[in-house]
Design an enzyme around this catalytic site. Structure first.
Site, PDB file in Angstrom:
ATOM      1  N   GLY A  86       7.926  -2.819  -4.667  1.00 37.20           N
ATOM      2  CA  GLY A  86       7.145  -4.055  -4.603  1.00 37.20           C
ATOM      3  C   GLY A  86       7.986  -5.280  -4.885  1.00 37.20           C
ATOM      4  CG  ASP A  87       9.858  -5.485  -8.499  1.00 38.75           C
ATOM      5  OD1 ASP A  87       8.788  -6.092  -8.711  1.00 38.75           O
ATOM      6  OD2 ASP A  87      10.257  -4.530  -9.195  1.00 38.75           O
ATOM      7  CG  MET A 130      -1.856  -1.230   1.247  1.00 38.41           C
ATOM      8  SD  MET A 130      -3.050  -1.177   2.593  1.00 38.41           S
ATOM      9  CE  MET A 130      -1.958  -1.254   4.008  1.00 38.41           C
ATOM     10  N   GLY A 131       2.028   1.197  -0.617  1.00 31.96           N
ATOM     11  CA  GLY A 131       2.881   2.369  -0.708  1.00 31.96           C
ATOM     12  C   GLY A 131       3.283   2.886   0.661  1.00 31.96           C
ATOM     13  N   GLY A 151       2.235   1.182   4.038  1.00 26.71           N
ATOM     14  CA  GLY A 151       2.789  -0.053   4.552  1.00 26.71           C
ATOM     15  C   GLY A 151       2.304  -1.315   3.880  1.00 26.71           C
TER      16      GLY A 151
END
Length: 310
Positions: free
Chosen positions: A252-253, A221-222, A225
């Protein structure tokens, strides 16, 4: 060994500028190029932390050479199918006013012969690995249900699969019940078919997907968190504080790579989400794409408190 699959790699180009004005000549202040694509990024993070990793997928042209040379320099085993056409470039323009603009190329068209060659290679490589990471969009010419096919192939060999994609590739992929998925909020909305307004909505949606047979559901969720739903519908939440983000490409990776390592180490659920949140946030603090500053990651790890919400 961990196998990463990147069906549509890219050279990620990061520019900085005062501002971006459409319809005008825009002169960039700085320019940097990195080997990219979601699975490529996962492989780079894994090697930073000393994990053995093999990377596969499709590469073409000079851009493909650049990506493979970069991975080989990092001691990633490369087993790519070479294709006609040029591997794409993705451009990320970071302006001083806070706006980030992405320009994403489509990439080369994958022919039937190359696809069949890849499927044979995948079977051979997967048999040598404990975890298979399937990341990013499918290239043109590759069927949208490709990840479903690959997950089913891996399951026959008793291999855990981790899926991080979007759209129909994600929807069909989860039908094969991968071990782990990492949607962001918009991708989770696509899966469940309705808008998610607040954190409680995200939790309910993640639990719904978990009940479909996905053992581990992590929602990125950026700046808000990570949410982690695991066995029994238990929900954990981790959020780094006071992080000044400069470039979020690859965050995200970093989450996916961190979880892959946690699965191999058999970390606790709390440790897994805490470590993933720290590595992801640390990545955002530098303009470089997926070059995690270890010191920052450790400082963030020590400061993160994991909440058990359910």
């Amino acid at each position: 060994m961990i196998l990463t699959v990147t069906l549509n790699p890219a050279v990620d180009k990061t520019y900085t500028a005062g501002e971006l004005i459409t319809g005008h000549v825009n002169r960039m202040r700085t320019a940097m190029s990195f080997a990219g694509g979601k699975g490529i990024n996962v492989a780079k993070v894994l090697r930073q932390y000393g994990q053995l990793v093999c990377a596969t997928g499709f590469l073409g042209g000079y851009a493909g050479d650049f990506i493979e040379d970069t991975l080989l320099d990092k001691q990633v085993e490369c087993q790519f199918i070479r294709v006609e056409g040029e591997t794409r470039s993705n451009i990320n323009i970071l302006a001083d006013n806070g706006y980030a603009t992405e320009i994403i190329e489509p990439g080369p068209l994958i022919g039937e012969e190359a696809l069949e060659e890849f499927l044979v290679l995948f079977d051979e490589l997967a048999a040598q690995c404990e975890i298979v990471v399937l990341s990013g969009s499918a290239a043109r010419g590759v069927p949208e249900d490709i990840y479903k096919t690959l997950i089913e192939k891996a399951r026959l060999k008793g291999i855990k699969t981790m899926l991080d994609t979007s759209g129909e590739s994600l929807r069909s992929g989860i039908e094969a019940k991968p071990y782990f998925i990492k949607p962001n909020q918009k991708e989770l909305e696509y899966i469940v078919g309705h808008k998610l307004v607040n954190r409680e909505d995200v939790i309910e949606a993640a639990i719904e997907v978990h009940k479909r047979g996905i053992g581990h559901v992590v929602v990125s969720m950026g700046k808000n968190g990570l949410l982690y739903v695991c066995s029994g519908g238990v929900v954990y939440y981790a959020k780094p504080e006071n992080v000044q983000a400069l470039n979020t490409v690859g965050c995200g990776d970093c989450v996916v790579a961190s979880y892959a390592m946690s699965f191999l180490r058999k970390d606790s659920k709390e440790e897994s989400v805490r470590r993933a949140a720290a590595i992801s946030a640390a990545n955002a603090t530098t303009l470089k794409c997926v070059d995690v500053p270890f010191g920052t990651a450790e400082e963030l790890y020590e400061s993160i408190t994991v909440e058990k919400l359910r």
